[in-house]
Each structure stands twice: as C-alpha cells, then as structure tokens.
Design an enzyme around this catalytic site. Structure first.
Site, PDB file in Angstrom:
ATOM      1  N   GLY A  13      23.157  17.051 142.622  1.00  0.00           N
ATOM      2  CA  GLY A  13      22.380  17.527 141.532  1.00  0.00           C
ATOM      3  C   GLY A  13      21.621  16.338 140.739  1.00  0.00           C
ATOM      4  O   GLY A  13      20.439  16.442 140.584  1.00  0.00           O
ATOM      5  N   ASP A  66      23.304   5.927 132.062  1.00  0.00           N
ATOM      6  CA  ASP A  66      24.418   6.455 130.952  1.00  0.00           C
ATOM      7  C   ASP A  66      23.423   7.136 129.864  1.00  0.00           C
ATOM      8  O   ASP A  66      22.341   6.437 129.584  1.00  0.00           O
ATOM      9  CB  ASP A  66      25.226   5.284 130.565  1.00  0.00           C
ATOM     10  N   PHE A 147      21.743  21.698 128.220  1.00  0.00           N
ATOM     11  CA  PHE A 147      23.162  21.391 128.304  1.00  0.00           C
ATOM     12  C   PHE A 147      23.376  20.779 126.996  1.00  0.00           C
ATOM     13  O   PHE A 147      22.862  20.199 126.233  1.00  0.00           O
ATOM     14  CB  PHE A 147      23.867  21.095 129.517  1.00  0.00           C
ATOM     15  N   GLY A 148      24.788  20.437 126.958  1.00  0.00           N
ATOM     16  CA  GLY A 148      25.454  19.239 125.850  1.00  0.00           C
ATOM     17  C   GLY A 148      24.777  19.674 124.721  1.00  0.00           C
ATOM     18  O   GLY A 148      24.836  20.813 123.970  1.00  0.00           O
ATOM     19  N   TYR A 149      24.303  18.643 123.826  1.00  0.00           N
ATOM     20  CA  TYR A 149      23.686  18.935 122.441  1.00  0.00           C
ATOM     21  C   TYR A 149      22.575  19.485 122.604  1.00  0.00           C
ATOM     22  O   TYR A 149      21.710  19.463 121.244  1.00  0.00           O
ATOM     23  CB  TYR A 149      23.867  17.265 121.849  1.00  0.00           C
ATOM     24  N   LYS A 170      10.902  20.108 127.989  1.00  0.00           N
ATOM     25  CA  LYS A 170      11.897  19.085 127.743  1.00  0.00           C
ATOM     26  C   LYS A 170      11.713  17.838 128.620  1.00  0.00           C
ATOM     27  O   LYS A 170      11.643  16.688 128.333  1.00  0.00           O
ATOM     28  CB  LYS A 170      13.584  19.667 127.894  1.00  0.00           C
ATOM     29  N   HIS A 175      14.227  11.676 127.109  1.00  0.00           N
ATOM     30  CA  HIS A 175      14.909  10.297 127.194  1.00  0.00           C
ATOM     31  C   HIS A 175      15.037  10.113 128.536  1.00  0.00           C
ATOM     32  O   HIS A 175      14.740   8.887 129.105  1.00  0.00           O
ATOM     33  CB  HIS A 175      16.302  10.382 126.416  1.00  0.00           C
ATOM     34  N   ARG A 176      15.681  10.793 129.274  1.00  0.00           N
ATOM     35  CA  ARG A 176      15.610  10.775 131.008  1.00  0.00           C
ATOM     36  C   ARG A 176      14.510  10.678 131.419  1.00  0.00           C
ATOM     37  O   ARG A 176      14.143   9.579 132.569  1.00  0.00           O
ATOM     38  CB  ARG A 176      16.499  11.705 131.541  1.00  0.00           C
TER      39      ARG A 176
HETATM   40  P1  IMP Z   1      27.099  11.099 130.482  1.00  0.00           P
HETATM   41  O1  IMP Z   1      25.693  10.231 130.722  1.00  0.00           O
HETATM   42  O2  IMP Z   1      27.093  12.009 131.742  1.00  0.00           O
HETATM   43  O3  IMP Z   1      28.167  10.118 130.601  1.00  0.00           O
HETATM   44  O4  IMP Z   1      27.281  11.975 129.618  1.00  0.00           O
HETATM   45  C1  IMP Z   1      26.520  11.765 128.452  1.00  0.00           C
HETATM   46  C2  IMP Z   1      26.768  13.240 127.344  1.00  0.00           C
HETATM   47  O5  IMP Z   1      25.832  13.090 126.398  1.00  0.00           O
HETATM   48  C3  IMP Z   1      26.717  14.586 127.940  1.00  0.00           C
HETATM   49  O6  IMP Z   1      27.918  15.061 128.266  1.00  0.00           O
HETATM   50  C4  IMP Z   1      25.850  15.310 126.908  1.00  0.00           C
HETATM   51  O7  IMP Z   1      26.951  15.772 126.165  1.00  0.00           O
HETATM   52  C5  IMP Z   1      25.095  14.383 126.168  1.00  0.00           C
HETATM   53  N1  IMP Z   1      23.753  14.122 126.604  1.00  0.00           N
HETATM   54  C6  IMP Z   1      23.078  13.361 127.375  1.00  0.00           C
HETATM   55  N2  IMP Z   1      21.986  13.759 127.700  1.00  0.00           N
HETATM   56  C7  IMP Z   1      21.680  15.009 127.288  1.00  0.00           C
HETATM   57  C8  IMP Z   1      20.615  15.821 126.969  1.00  0.00           C
HETATM   58  O8  IMP Z   1      19.475  15.745 127.688  1.00  0.00           O
HETATM   59  N3  IMP Z   1      20.804  16.837 126.313  1.00  0.00           N
HETATM   60  C9  IMP Z   1      22.012  17.188 125.694  1.00  0.00           C
HETATM   61  N4  IMP Z   1      23.151  16.570 125.831  1.00  0.00           N
HETATM   62  C10 IMP Z   1      22.939  15.270 126.559  1.00  0.00           C
END
Ligand code: IMP
Length: 189
Positions: A13, A66, A147-149, A170, A175-176
């Site tokens: 994915g 990262d 997801f996440g924050y 989004k 950022h991505r």
């Molecule tokens: P990793 O890059 O997979 O190691 O994880 C980075 C962590 O940062 C994720 O588990 C999320 O908690 C947070 N994170 C990274 N990008 C996002 C985003 O676009 N939205 C919300 N949380 C994010």
C-alpha cells in the site's frame, strides 16, 4: 532510470501511494528486512532504511521515508518517536490523547507533520527531499479521515483538522505530497 524504484518497506500500500505521488513505478522490497531505526532525526532514520534497502536491492534506485509530528511546545517531540508516543500499548486514538495531555495548558500549540524521503541510486548517490505541513494542535480530536495524528492537526489557514479534510484535500498540502514532489523533480521523473 531502468526498472522500478524499490521502496524500503514490505507494505504494498505504501509503495502504491508513492507510485501515485511520483508518477513512476514503485515496488516494495520482497522479503524486506527492516533495520533498527535508532536515529535522532527523520533524516537519520530515512537514511538508515534507504541504506539497508540499497544493500538488499543492489542495482536499483531505493527510496525510504520517515515521518511524524513535531510539536514546538515539546521542543519537537514526539518527532521520530511519533509512532510509539505514550507507550507501546496505545492505538492511534490513545496516542492522540497522550499528545493532547502533554500539551495541556501550553500557550503555543504550533506543530507540523514532517516527511523525509531518501533515495539512493545504483551508484550510491543520495538524494534527500523533505516536506512539512505546518499547523496547530486542536483542543480535541475531530474528523474520521486519515490516520495517526490527523484528527488533531489543523493545517495553517484551515479551521478543519486533517481528519476532517477529504483525502484529496490533504494530499494537496501534505508533508508526504510535498516531499514526493521535490523528489520527483530531483530525480527528473
Ligand atoms: P512511520 O513514518 O511509519 O515510522 O510513522 C510515523 C508516525 O507519525 C505514524 O505512526 C503517525 O502516528 C505519524 N504520522 C506520520 N504521518 C502522518 C500523517 O500524515 N497523519 C497523521 N499522523 C502521521
């Protein structure tokens, strides 16, 4: 560039998402053996993964990413520890609550999502691309998207959290997405 870019992940994915953002073929690394991510910065950890990927896939362009959230009132934390903030037993909503608790009462609620991409070429050349999404922390989670924050980051100029934005909204500011656009340009894709 001959052959697909290999993303230092075992997750198809994530590779599909990067392929869409780069407009180029991207495949996960078969049998990806993740290294220990013990870097102090997003760049350190992306580089650790990219170098491990390059060892596992000689002859290919390898990309690693990262990402996380950096909060000014917490001197940039949770940063590279975003995925485990508050302890290993928490899920995404639990981490969101832990972060809101950590900034309770802080006057400065500015925060940003950060993404660093590191690409390593077949000859060992390294290209770094970074993107940020500046914003501020909401008082309480809002929205079911992402997801996440996402439910607590309100992008600059917005009243909605990322959790309330449609996915394409989004993507356009994330950022991505910004890091991928810079990498695309740097690699001439
Ligand atoms: P990793 O890059 O997979 O190691 O994880 C980075 C962590 O940062 C994720 O588990 C999320 O908690 C947070 N994170 C990274 N990008 C996002 C985003 O676009 N939205 C919300 N949380 C994010």
């Amino acid at each position: 560039m001959s052959g697909p870019i290999r993303l230092a992940t075992g997750n198809p994915g994530k590779a599909a998402e990067l392929a869409r953002l780069l407009g180029a073929p991207v495949e996960p690394i078969a049998g990806w053996d993740p290294p220990v991510e013990d870097g102090a910065t997003f760049l350190d950890n992306a580089r650790i993964k990219a170098r491990a990927g390059a060892r596992q896939c000689p002859g290919a362009w390898v990309v690693a990413d990262d990402s996380g959230i950096a909060v000014d009132a917490l001197d940039g934390a949770p940063g590279v520890h975003s995925a485990r903030f508050g302890g290993d037993g928490l899920d995404d909503p639990g981490r969101v609550q832990a972060l809101l608790g950590a900034v309770a009462g802080a006057a400065d609620r500015s925060a940003r999502f950060v993404c660093v991409l590191v690409a390593i070429g077949p000859d060992g050349a390294e290209v770094v691309a970074e993107g940020t999404l500046e914003g501020r922390l909401a008082e309480a989670p809002r929205g079911r998207n992402g997801f996440g924050y996402d439910p607590i980051l309100i992008p600059a100029g917005e009243t909605r959290t990322c959790g309330e934005l449609a996915p394409h909204e989004k993507d356009a500011i994330s950022h991505r997405g910004a890091a991928a656009r810079r990498l695309r340009e740097a690699l001439g894709l």
